[in-house]
Design a protein around this motif. Structure first.
Motif, PDB file in Angstrom:
ATOM      1  N   ASN A   1       0.845  -1.198   0.000  1.00 18.20           N
ATOM      2  CA  ASN A   1       0.000   0.000   0.000  1.00 18.20           C
ATOM      3  C   ASN A   1       0.879   1.245   0.000  1.00 18.20           C
ATOM      4  O   ASN A   1       1.488   1.574   1.019  1.00 18.20           O
ATOM      5  CB  ASN A   1      -0.912   0.017   1.231  1.00 18.20           C
ATOM      6  CG  ASN A   1      -1.902  -1.125   1.230  1.00 18.20           C
ATOM      7  OD1 ASN A   1      -2.841  -1.149   0.447  1.00 18.20           O
ATOM      8  ND2 ASN A   1      -1.696  -2.101   2.108  1.00 18.20           N
TER       9      ASN A   1
ATOM     10  N   PRO B   1       1.135   5.039   0.217  1.00 21.02           N
ATOM     11  CA  PRO B   1       0.260   6.147   0.631  1.00 21.02           C
ATOM     12  C   PRO B   1       0.207   7.270  -0.394  1.00 21.02           C
ATOM     13  O   PRO B   1       1.121   7.445  -1.207  1.00 21.02           O
ATOM     14  CB  PRO B   1       0.904   6.617   1.948  1.00 21.02           C
ATOM     15  CG  PRO B   1       2.324   6.164   1.867  1.00 21.02           C
ATOM     16  CD  PRO B   1       2.316   4.891   1.083  1.00 21.02           C
TER      17      PRO B   1
ATOM     18  N   GLU C   1      -3.739   7.059  -3.120  1.00 23.30           N
ATOM     19  CA  GLU C   1      -3.185   5.800  -2.618  1.00 23.30           C
ATOM     20  C   GLU C   1      -3.164   4.736  -3.720  1.00 23.30           C
ATOM     21  O   GLU C   1      -4.103   4.628  -4.511  1.00 23.30           O
ATOM     22  CB  GLU C   1      -4.015   5.286  -1.437  1.00 23.30           C
ATOM     23  CG  GLU C   1      -3.453   4.014  -0.826  1.00 23.30           C
ATOM     24  CD  GLU C   1      -4.346   3.439   0.267  1.00 23.30           C
ATOM     25  OE1 GLU C   1      -3.822   2.983   1.284  1.00 23.30           O
ATOM     26  OE2 GLU C   1      -5.583   3.448   0.083  1.00 23.30           O
TER      27      GLU C   1
END
Length: 295
Positions: free
Chosen positions: A202, A204, A213
């Protein structure tokens, strides 16, 4: 004395007049800011809202190199179209992208100065309906330069050679190829962003070019690369650099390509390789490939 008597006969207090002239002179000096002073004030006022500190440095460096020699010491109120063109014309056809950004930055500084009452009138650096009538469109003179890419047919041999190398930059480069991400997204990757149990990385929003994201599904090999990397105490970065608590250098992967006798391609070019492969060797919709590239 004779002048003062004339003023008195006209109903004007000489002392009050002197005070008014002094105040006007002070106001005039206060307003007479130079272009460089306005530019520095603009940068200081906006840097908190910019994505990273380098953006402010880029602004300052571009203005110092190209604009300040001509405009820097001039009163911002004195800058006209001729002076703006004197800055832009020498580099408009040779450094078009830089010149176009420079024009926009000059325009922003002059707009700031106008709002702050340091100058009046139209902005001489505006493009639409003004400089567009004098300078050719950037798209007409700019030489399009694509990132040199390796063909997808050759990637297998390249990866095999890459896996023979032990440098941390080799693991970072392979990870870039497997995830079709940008160099900055990989070298800035932190362990807290990775969910190895579910095979998801992931990224950001604040680290993405589009500030959205981005979720990257990790292939088995991408996960294996991460699992095989040491975790250095006190360093949050997945691909650590030589300096303590710092990530790998932005140039590390490019230098690795040169050591592998691939100076003819770029790291960013692997994104083009991925896009070509997705279009010519898979049935996935275009939108899926574009989303994988975070476009």
């Amino acid at each position: 004395a004779a002048e003062f008597r004339i003023l008195v006969r006209e109903g004007i207090d000489p002392i009050e007049r002197r005070k008014a002239l002094k105040l006007a002179d002070m106001a005039s000096n206060t307003k007479a800011l130079t272009f460089s002073q306005c530019a520095e004030a603009y940068i200081e006022g906006h840097k908190a809202g910019w994505k990273n500190a380098k953006h402010g440095d880029q602004w300052r460096n571009t203005l110092k190199q190209y604009a300040y020699p001509v405009l820097g010491n001039l009163a911002v109120s004195a800058i006209d179209t001729g002076l703006v063109l004197k800055v832009l014309e020498p580099i408009w056809e040779t450094k078009t992208e830089t010149a176009s950004r420079l024009r926009g930055r000059i325009e922003s500084v002059l707009d700031w100065a106008t709002v702050r009452n340091h100058r009046q009138g139209e902005n001489p650096a505006r493009w639409r309906g003004h400089l567009a009538l004098t300078l050719p469109k950037p798209s007409m003179v700019q030489k399009v330069s694509h990132h040199n890419a390796l063909s997808y047919e050759a990637v297998g041999v390249f990866i095999a050679a890459l896996r023979e190398r032990t440098e941390i930059s080799a693991r970072a480069l392979e990870f870039i190829v497997l995830t079709a991400t940008r160099t900055g997204e990989v070298i800035g990757a932190e362990w807290s962003e990775v969910d190895l149990a579910n095979g998801i990385w992931n990224i950001p929003a604040h680290r993405m070019k589009a500030e959205v994201e981005h979720r990257v599904p990790l292939s088995s090999r991408a996960s294996a690369i991460l699992k095989g990397l040491p975790r250095i105490e006190g360093n949050k970065y997945i691909f650590p650099g030589l300096k303590p608590k710092r990530p790998l250098s932005n140039m590390a992967c490019l230098n690795l390509l040169k050591r592998m006798d691939h100076a003819d391609i770029t790291v960013h070019g692997f994104r083009s390789t991925f896009r070509d492969w997705a279009a010519e060797q898979t049935a996935f919709p275009r939108e899926v490939a574009e989303r994988a590239l975070a476009h």
